[in-house]
Design an enzyme around this catalytic site. Structure first.
Site, PDB file in Angstrom:
ATOM      1  NE  ARG A   1      21.532  54.838  25.571  1.00  0.00           N
ATOM      2  CZ  ARG A   1      20.516  54.082  25.985  1.00  0.00           C
ATOM      3  NH1 ARG A   1      20.732  52.831  26.376  1.00  0.00           N
ATOM      4  NH2 ARG A   1      19.300  54.567  26.014  1.00  0.00           N
TER       5      ARG A   1
ATOM      6  CE1 TYR B   1      46.765  53.221  32.960  1.00  0.00           C
ATOM      7  CE2 TYR B   1      44.515  52.405  32.763  1.00  0.00           C
ATOM      8  CZ  TYR B   1      45.411  53.457  32.888  1.00  0.00           C
ATOM      9  OH  TYR B   1      44.939  54.742  32.949  1.00  0.00           O
TER      10      TYR B   1
ATOM     11  CG  ASP C   1      45.601  45.558  28.219  1.00  0.00           C
ATOM     12  OD1 ASP C   1      45.933  45.926  27.072  1.00  0.00           O
ATOM     13  OD2 ASP C   1      45.268  46.351  29.120  1.00  0.00           O
TER      14      ASP C   1
ATOM     15  CE  LYS D   1      47.094  54.527  26.785  1.00  0.00           C
ATOM     16  NZ  LYS D   1      45.722  54.268  27.228  1.00  0.00           N
TER      17      LYS D   1
END
Length: 407
Positions: free
Chosen positions: A70, A124, A189, A214
């Site tokens: 982590r 988005y 973005d 993506k």
């Protein structure tokens, strides 16, 4: 290629292949290794305590062997290094998804007492919802790019924009917007453009966000998100990631690093096809308007005079599905899926009409894709229009090969 040579390289093509892999030859390896360990042995607990204290205080990635999955992972770190090099930032921090990455940015700013966000629509749909619903305690002011400076307050955490935007492909002058932000961080973005088409940090953006799911992954088989930024902000993001657990799995890190190596080739090939399809759609009487950015790219949006739901139902080669950036072409109706969560009036004001279809162009042959679009558009009764509307191309008529950022 040794580390010094790679450090001097500026070409996106070269960096995509070599960044994050500089030490492989010295390790006697050609392909990057995958480290799946969740924990790591250490027989010096005093030293481990000191490293944990240092990370808690500064967020700096610990030197030496890993501590716990982590806190960091070597395979994920390779992807982070490579993406930072491609975006030309000091650092990058990877997360389990693009939304986890955006959430970490907001939480990092909230921890300093800054909860107000100025944002430019469209974004988005889930990014829009996260801000509008105040799920993380944010307050958002939506502004046109020209009005951003006036919308900034003393408690403004950041300014957020997506350019080209999802799903209308609207573009913003990032340099002018960064100037308008003053000392407030600008978050861009860059999912649609990728560092192949633009590097927002060169225009003054402090934070560059990607849904790595993506184009960075590029094959529709991995979820991930990443923020490219300066090292100071990266340290805060690492602390948020450690505390909240939004970590990227090592297998995802490996796939994303592998995806980067072909990113320039994929983006350029798909962009050339997208430009050709945009030109043909713009000349088709069944299409009201085509949205294709001046920047170029592999995304095309168009408003159909025929029922968009029937178009979705009739495609055969193109896959009707959410997401984008894969090697195969995808099409979806934003008002029904990706932006459904955005209130109808807000969708409309941002240009997300009920007629709009968003297409992610893949690596198939352009003629094959056109035949599929042609048959999907044909033979469908037009939607009655309540007012006259102009046909043509929105934003630009640029359909030649797009230009590509190399510096």
């Amino acid at each position: 290629m040794d580390a010094d040579t790679t450090t001097a390289a500026s070409s996106v093509d070269t960096l995509a292949v070599h960044a994050g892999r500089e030490d492989l030859a010295a390790l006697g390896l050609h392909a990057p290794p995958i480290d799946l360990s969740t924990t790591y042995p250490s027989y010096d607990s005093r030293a481990e305590a000191a490293r944990i204290d240092a990370f808690a205080a500064t967020g700096e990635a610990p030197e030496g062997p890993p501590v716990y999955g982590r806190l960091g992972n070597p395979t994920v770190a390779r992807f982070e290094t490579a993406l930072a090099r491609l975006e030309d930032t000091e650092a990058a921090v990877a997360f389990a998804s693009g939304m986890a990455a955006l959430s970490a940015v907001l939480l990092a700013q909230h921890a300093t007492g800054l909860r107000h966000v100025v944002a430019v629509r469209p974004l988005y749909g889930c990014s829009d919802h996260l801000l509008t619903a105040g799920l993380l305690g944010s307050e958002v002011t939506w502004a046109d790019p020209a009005d951003v400076a006036d919308a900034i307050r003393p408690d403004t955490a950041l300014v957020m924009v997506e350019s080209p935007a999802n799903p209308t492909l609207a573009e913003v002058d990032l340099k002018a917007l960064a100037d308008a932000c003053g000392t407030v961080p600008l978050l861009v973005d860059n999912t649609f453009a990728t560092p192949v088409l633009q590097r927002p940090a060169h225009s003054g953006a402090r934070l560059v966000l990607h849904s790595a799911t993506k184009y960075l992954g590029g094959h529709g088989d991995v979820l991930g998100g990443v923020v490219a930024c300066d090292e100071a902000f990266a340290r805060r993001l690492r602390q948020i990631r450690f505390a909240t657990g939004g970590v990227l799995h090592p297998l995802a890190g490996y796939l994303l690093l592998r995806g980067l190596s072909t990113l320039p080739v994929r983006v350029r090939a798909a962009s050339a096809t997208a430009a050709a399809l945009a030109a043909r759609l713009a000349a088709d009487p069944r299409v009201l308007r085509v949205h294709y950015p001046k920047l170029g790219g592999a995304m095309v949006a168009f408003e159909s005079l025929t029922d968009p739901h029937e178009v979705i139902a009739r495609v055969r080669l193109i896959t009707p599905a959410v997401s984008l950036g894969s090697v195969d072409s995808l099409i979806q109706h934003p008002a029904s899926i990706s932006h459904r969560i955005v209130p109808e009036d807000d969708r409309a004001s941002a240009g997300v009409s009920e007629r709009l279809l968003r297409m992610s162009v893949g690596l198939e042959d352009a003629e094959d894709l056109w035949r599929d679009l042609d048959q999907a558009l044909g033979g469908v009764e037009p939607i009655p229009s309540t007012r006259p509307e102009q046909t043509g191309v929105q934003s630009t008529g640029r359909f030649e090969q797009a230009r590509f950022a190399d510096a």
